[in-house]
Design a protein around this motif. Structure first.
Motif, PDB file in Angstrom:
ATOM      1  N   SER A   1      46.107 -26.185 -29.348  1.00 35.61           N
ATOM      2  CA  SER A   1      45.855 -27.189 -28.314  1.00 35.61           C
ATOM      3  C   SER A   1      46.938 -27.171 -27.240  1.00 35.61           C
ATOM      4  CB  SER A   1      45.785 -28.583 -28.942  1.00 35.61           C
ATOM      5  OG  SER A   1      47.067 -28.993 -29.378  1.00 35.61           O
ATOM      6  N   ALA A   2      46.554 -27.535 -26.032  1.00 36.86           N
ATOM      7  CA  ALA A   2      47.519 -27.639 -24.933  1.00 36.86           C
ATOM      8  C   ALA A   2      48.516 -28.755 -25.178  1.00 36.86           C
ATOM      9  CB  ALA A   2      46.773 -27.868 -23.619  1.00 36.86           C
ATOM     10  N   SER A   3      48.138 -29.752 -25.950  1.00 39.17           N
ATOM     11  CA  SER A   3      49.019 -30.898 -26.205  1.00 39.17           C
ATOM     12  C   SER A   3      50.215 -30.542 -27.077  1.00 39.17           C
ATOM     13  CB  SER A   3      48.225 -32.024 -26.869  1.00 39.17           C
ATOM     14  OG  SER A   3      47.749 -31.615 -28.143  1.00 39.17           O
ATOM     15  N   ASN A   4      50.229 -29.313 -27.615  1.00 43.79           N
ATOM     16  CA  ASN A   4      51.336 -28.913 -28.483  1.00 43.79           C
ATOM     17  C   ASN A   4      52.535 -28.369 -27.710  1.00 43.79           C
ATOM     18  OD1 ASN A   4      51.982 -28.707 -31.402  1.00 43.79           O
ATOM     19  ND2 ASN A   4      52.318 -26.548 -30.925  1.00 43.79           N
TER      20      ASN A   4
ATOM     21  N   VAL B   1      57.785 -26.537 -32.594  1.00 40.30           N
ATOM     22  CA  VAL B   1      57.203 -25.299 -33.116  1.00 40.30           C
ATOM     23  C   VAL B   1      55.905 -25.028 -32.361  1.00 40.30           C
ATOM     24  CG1 VAL B   1      56.299 -24.110 -35.138  1.00 40.30           C
ATOM     25  CG2 VAL B   1      58.187 -25.727 -35.399  1.00 40.30           C
ATOM     26  N   ARG B   2      55.852 -23.876 -31.689  1.00 39.40           N
ATOM     27  CA  ARG B   2      54.702 -23.569 -30.843  1.00 39.40           C
ATOM     28  C   ARG B   2      54.155 -22.175 -31.158  1.00 39.40           C
ATOM     29  NH1 ARG B   2      57.081 -24.313 -24.979  1.00 39.40           N
ATOM     30  NH2 ARG B   2      54.891 -24.046 -24.382  1.00 39.40           N
ATOM     31  N   ALA B   3      52.863 -22.007 -30.998  1.00 38.13           N
ATOM     32  CA  ALA B   3      52.215 -20.708 -31.171  1.00 38.13           C
ATOM     33  C   ALA B   3      52.115 -20.042 -29.807  1.00 38.13           C
ATOM     34  CB  ALA B   3      50.827 -20.881 -31.776  1.00 38.13           C
ATOM     35  N   ILE B   4      52.886 -18.987 -29.614  1.00 35.30           N
ATOM     36  CA  ILE B   4      52.907 -18.285 -28.330  1.00 35.30           C
ATOM     37  C   ILE B   4      52.735 -16.793 -28.605  1.00 35.30           C
ATOM     38  CG2 ILE B   4      54.256 -17.783 -26.262  1.00 35.30           C
ATOM     39  CD1 ILE B   4      55.761 -20.438 -26.799  1.00 35.30           C
ATOM     40  N   PRO B   5      51.614 -16.175 -28.180  1.00 33.95           N
ATOM     41  CA  PRO B   5      50.479 -16.805 -27.490  1.00 33.95           C
ATOM     42  C   PRO B   5      49.574 -17.556 -28.474  1.00 33.95           C
ATOM     43  CG  PRO B   5      50.027 -14.492 -27.838  1.00 33.95           C
ATOM     44  CD  PRO B   5      51.429 -14.722 -28.347  1.00 33.95           C
TER      45      PRO B   5
ATOM     46  N   GLU C   1      48.806 -21.158 -27.860  1.00 31.24           N
ATOM     47  CA  GLU C   1      48.806 -22.539 -27.375  1.00 31.24           C
ATOM     48  C   GLU C   1      47.944 -22.701 -26.123  1.00 31.24           C
ATOM     49  OE1 GLU C   1      52.289 -24.809 -25.266  1.00 31.24           O
ATOM     50  OE2 GLU C   1      52.660 -24.754 -27.434  1.00 31.24           O
ATOM     51  N   GLY C   2      47.054 -23.683 -26.161  1.00 32.42           N
ATOM     52  CA  GLY C   2      46.199 -23.973 -25.016  1.00 32.42           C
ATOM     53  C   GLY C   2      44.951 -23.120 -24.931  1.00 32.42           C
TER      54      GLY C   2
END
Length: 335
Positions: A151-154, A159-163, A165-166
């Protein structure tokens, strides 16, 4: 029956376990799966899913995201995804990063189907998970965590998933019992039932899914898929003969021999016991074997009984040309 009722108006898709053919190589199995994906893309099938299985000599679908990338790179428009990723085997962040990468490379083409079983034996499951303590009971939280990573809200999370996220990679819940049906309904996700090998709870699961469905950002109304085994040939007799490979494959499963897909035989009664025959006949309740006309009639009844939105087809056929022809004949049933 009216003319409209004679038509099959729902999409056809494919679930491929990437079977190893007896006497052939692992690489050939992967190349054959790609050839099948390219063929069904030409035929207008909606999606091509690859399962996750481990420690099975008969299947080489263990590195599911890599195979999805291989198929996506060599096709143009068909949706490609997992049928499914067995989430207890993986940290949600890893899955988000892998499928985020795939969705970045192949926009609007990647599906993420999720299962809560290990896709293997318990010893192999422990080897896959090492020190992770997650089990099938953690599945709802893992699905929600995965959803959050996409989700974009993350974006403000530590902790983020890149790529990933969104990208809002579409999730599908898979199941062979009623548990995932209720969860898919509550989360507003599409639901796919594994009736190609576990037919018992199909109708109960579909009823519970519809009864528990709540609209979500991904899905406004319920969407159901059902896995079925299909073998189509020019005649009923030829299809029955070809289907013996599939029956032998299932016999290997219940005997825990895990051997590659064998060639067809003329008489199954020479190799299975009455008890094994009864067991496999029950497993194959939603199996459609025969000529185009025979299979068309069976499919029309199945669709009318289940009111599913999409059929996802499994076809264990030893000869690659016969396998491709089976899918070609299946596509002609809709025309």
């Amino acid at each position: 029956m009216t003319k409209e009722e004679h038509k099959i108006n729902i999409p056809f898709s494919v679930l491929d376990l990437v079977p190893v053919i007896q006497g052939s190589s692992h690489k050939t199995a992967m190349e054959s799966s790609l050839a099948l994906a390219q063929k069904v893309e030409e035929l207008g099938f909606k999606r091509f899913w690859i399962s996750e299985h481990h420690n099975a000599e008969s299947l080489v679908s263990s590195a599911t995201p890599l195979l999805i990338g291989y198929v996506s790179e060599n096709t143009k428009s068909i949706r490609v995804g997992s049928g499914g990723v067995m989430l207890p085997n993986h940290a949600p962040l890893i899955v988000a990063e892998q499928f985020g990468t795939l969705a970045t490379l192949y926009p609007d083409r990647i599906d993420l189907g999720l299962g809560r079983a290990p896709g293997t034996d318990q010893l192999t499951a422990r080897a896959l998970r090492r020190e992770r303590t997650e089990s099938v009971n953690d599945f709802p939280n893992d699905v929600q965590e995965l959803r959050q990573f996409f989700s974009a809200s993350n974006q403000n999370s530590l902790v983020r998933a890149i790529p990933g996220e969104g990208l809002e990679v579409p999730l599908y819940l898979l199941g062979s019992s009623t548990y995932s049906a209720q969860l898919a309904g509550a989360l507003g996700l599409p639901y796919a039932f594994a009736s190609h090998f576990a037919p018992t709870h199909l109708h109960d699961a579909l009823r519970l899914y519809h009864g528990n469905f709540e609209a979500s950002k991904q899905l406004e109304k319920p969407y159901t898929m059902a896995g079925i085994n299909v073998v189509v040939a020019d005649t009923d007799e030829e299809a029955e003969y070809l289907s013996s490979s599939m029956k032998l494959f299932m016999l290997n499963i219940i005997r825990n021999t895990r051997a590659p897909l064998p060639p067809p035989i003329k008489d199954m009664d020479e190799v299975w016991s009455p008890m094994e025959k009864a067991h496999i006949t029950k497993m194959m309740e939603f199996t459609f074997i025969g000529s185009k006309e025979t299979v068309r009639k069976k499919l029309l009844n199945f669709i009318a009984e289940t009111r599913i939105d999409e059929i996802i087809v499994v076809a264990h056929i030893h000869d690659q040309e016969a396998r491709l022809k089976s899918f070609e004949l299946l596509s002609e049933i809709k025309q």
